[in-house]
Scaffold this active site. Structure first.
Site, mmCIF file in Angstrom:
data_model
loop_
_atom_site.group_PDB
_atom_site.id
_atom_site.type_symbol
_atom_site.label_atom_id
_atom_site.label_comp_id
_atom_site.label_asym_id
_atom_site.label_seq_id
_atom_site.Cartn_x
_atom_site.Cartn_y
_atom_site.Cartn_z
ATOM 1 N N GLY A 66 24.569 45.158 39.145
ATOM 2 C CA GLY A 66 25.041 44.201 38.125
ATOM 3 C C GLY A 66 25.650 42.971 38.789
ATOM 4 O O GLY A 66 25.325 41.826 38.444
ATOM 5 N N HIS A 67 26.537 43.205 39.762
ATOM 6 C CA HIS A 67 27.122 42.074 40.500
ATOM 7 C C HIS A 67 26.029 41.268 41.193
ATOM 8 O O HIS A 67 26.034 40.043 41.181
ATOM 9 C CB HIS A 67 28.083 42.584 41.587
ATOM 10 N N GLY A 72 29.498 38.308 33.737
ATOM 11 C CA GLY A 72 28.633 39.288 33.070
ATOM 12 C C GLY A 72 28.988 39.462 31.598
ATOM 13 O O GLY A 72 30.166 39.509 31.227
ATOM 14 N N GLY A 115 34.795 43.663 43.817
ATOM 15 C CA GLY A 115 34.158 44.504 44.829
ATOM 16 C C GLY A 115 33.619 45.806 44.277
ATOM 17 O O GLY A 115 33.466 45.961 43.072
HETATM 18 P P1 AMP Z 1 34.200 43.160 38.272
HETATM 19 O O1 AMP Z 1 33.992 43.350 39.733
HETATM 20 O O2 AMP Z 1 34.123 44.409 37.470
HETATM 21 O O3 AMP Z 1 35.406 42.304 37.974
HETATM 22 O O4 AMP Z 1 32.953 42.311 37.761
HETATM 23 C C1 AMP Z 1 32.623 41.085 38.347
HETATM 24 C C2 AMP Z 1 31.589 40.390 37.495
HETATM 25 O O5 AMP Z 1 30.419 41.205 37.413
HETATM 26 C C3 AMP Z 1 32.065 40.166 36.051
HETATM 27 O O6 AMP Z 1 31.626 38.895 35.600
HETATM 28 C C4 AMP Z 1 31.394 41.286 35.309
HETATM 29 O O7 AMP Z 1 31.182 41.013 33.946
HETATM 30 C C5 AMP Z 1 30.079 41.381 36.057
HETATM 31 N N1 AMP Z 1 29.467 42.698 35.839
HETATM 32 C C6 AMP Z 1 30.078 43.915 35.938
HETATM 33 N N2 AMP Z 1 29.231 44.891 35.598
HETATM 34 C C7 AMP Z 1 28.056 44.299 35.268
HETATM 35 C C8 AMP Z 1 26.801 44.768 34.811
HETATM 36 N N3 AMP Z 1 26.566 46.072 34.629
HETATM 37 N N4 AMP Z 1 25.823 43.863 34.583
HETATM 38 C C9 AMP Z 1 26.042 42.543 34.745
HETATM 39 N N5 AMP Z 1 27.212 42.029 35.165
HETATM 40 C C10 AMP Z 1 28.211 42.891 35.416
#
Ligand code: AMP
Length: 279
Positions: free
Chosen positions: A36-37, A147, A31
């Site tokens: 990026g998400h 990501g 969340g």
């Molecule tokens: P998180 O919510 O931080 O666990 O991230 C969820 C997904 O989004 C993971 O696969 C991350 O690698 C991806 N993610 C987070 N930040 C970025 C970003 N800046 N660009 C691309 N994917 C991202």
């Protein structure tokens, strides 16, 4: 968008999807969604009939209780962003839907667990494999999107999928950045205005390494990168490594796939970033 908080209910729903021959793409998140998400959601939309996103702040992957406590949870805004992005399904369970009390988990993922992030965040990848294993079992996606921002995490999950013969395809998606280069992250909201300026040294240094890369001079380049970051006020370097992208061992003249990865504390916030130098 359909929203599920109950494991049983989403399991029934995805079973129906499978029975009607729909393909599913899955994006697991904690969340505090940013572009990026949403780029992962978009990539999933391009290749699947139905896109499922999960929002679950997984307690077992936090080695620092204060980090878990202050992790942002803006669920109303997140739902709005997912609706706007055209996401089909959200799974947003409570901890008790995912874990039994005093649950134990261990998966032998070999040395990946102890390198780089693993060294600085003991137990982190056990928590990651534990939750992703469960989410894959519940959602049963055809394809899951992760990501490159969390490069080592992609390697760990891919190792788990291989070890456990899980029937899911993994896709690694590029890092989305702010216009000034900072990698987007849910943790960026904790950066003060000063931190925000100092944080740019991470992406600047990674770009410098990519632009000046010379496989005969890896130790010198690594040392120069470390110096650049160490010279930046308010930034405490944890590691800067230039590695073989397949093993995470230090790269040498013969390495084909090369990745530079960095982790640092900027003020009170821990940030990670990386760049693929060659592949
Ligand atoms: P998180 O919510 O931080 O666990 O991230 C969820 C997904 O989004 C993971 O696969 C991350 O690698 C991806 N993610 C987070 N930040 C970025 C970003 N800046 N660009 C691309 N994917 C991202």
């Amino acid at each position: 968008m359909k929203i599920f908080t109950r494991t049983k209910e989403i399991e029934e729903y995805v079973l129906q999807l499978r029975l009607t021959g729909k393909t599913t793409g899955f994006v697991a998140t904690m969340g505090a969604l940013h572009q990026g998400h949403l780029s992962l959601i978009q990539q999933a939309q391009q290749a699947n009939d139905v896109v499922i996103c999960s929002i679950f702040v997984n307690p077992t992957q936090f080695n620092d209780p204060a980090d878990l406590e202050k992790y942002p949870r803006p669920i109303v805004a997140d739902i709005q962003k997912l609706e706007q992005a055209g996401c089909d399904v959200l799974f947003n369970p409570d901890v008790s839907e995912i874990y039994a009390t005093h649950e134990q988990w261990h998966l032998n993922i070999g040395e990946l667990e102890h390198l780089l992030e693993g060294k600085f965040r003991p137990g982190h990848y056990q928590g990651v494999t534990q939750v992703v294993y469960k989410l894959f079992n519940i959602v049963k996606p055809d394809t899951a999107y992760f990501g490159q921002k969390d490069y080592q995490q992609v390697m760990v999950i891919s190792k788990m999928v291989q070890l456990l013969n899980m029937p899911v395809k993994l896709v690694m998606c590029p890092i989305l950045r702010e216009p000034d280069g900072l990698a987007m992250s849910s943790r960026n909201i904790h950066l003060t205005a000063d931190d925000r300026l100092h944080s740019l040294i991470l992406s600047k240094t990674l770009n410098w390494v990519k632009d000046n890369f010379n496989s005969d001079k890896i130790p010198e380049i690594k040392a120069a990168a470390e110096q650049l970051i160490n010279n930046e006020p308010g930034v405490e370097l944890e590691y800067f490594e230039i590695v073989d992208g397949d093993t995470l061992h230090p790269a040498n003249q013969n390495t084909k796939n090369i990745v530079a990865l960095v982790a640092a504390r900027v003020g009170k916030t821990r940030l990670i970033d990386n760049v693929i130098i060659s592949s």
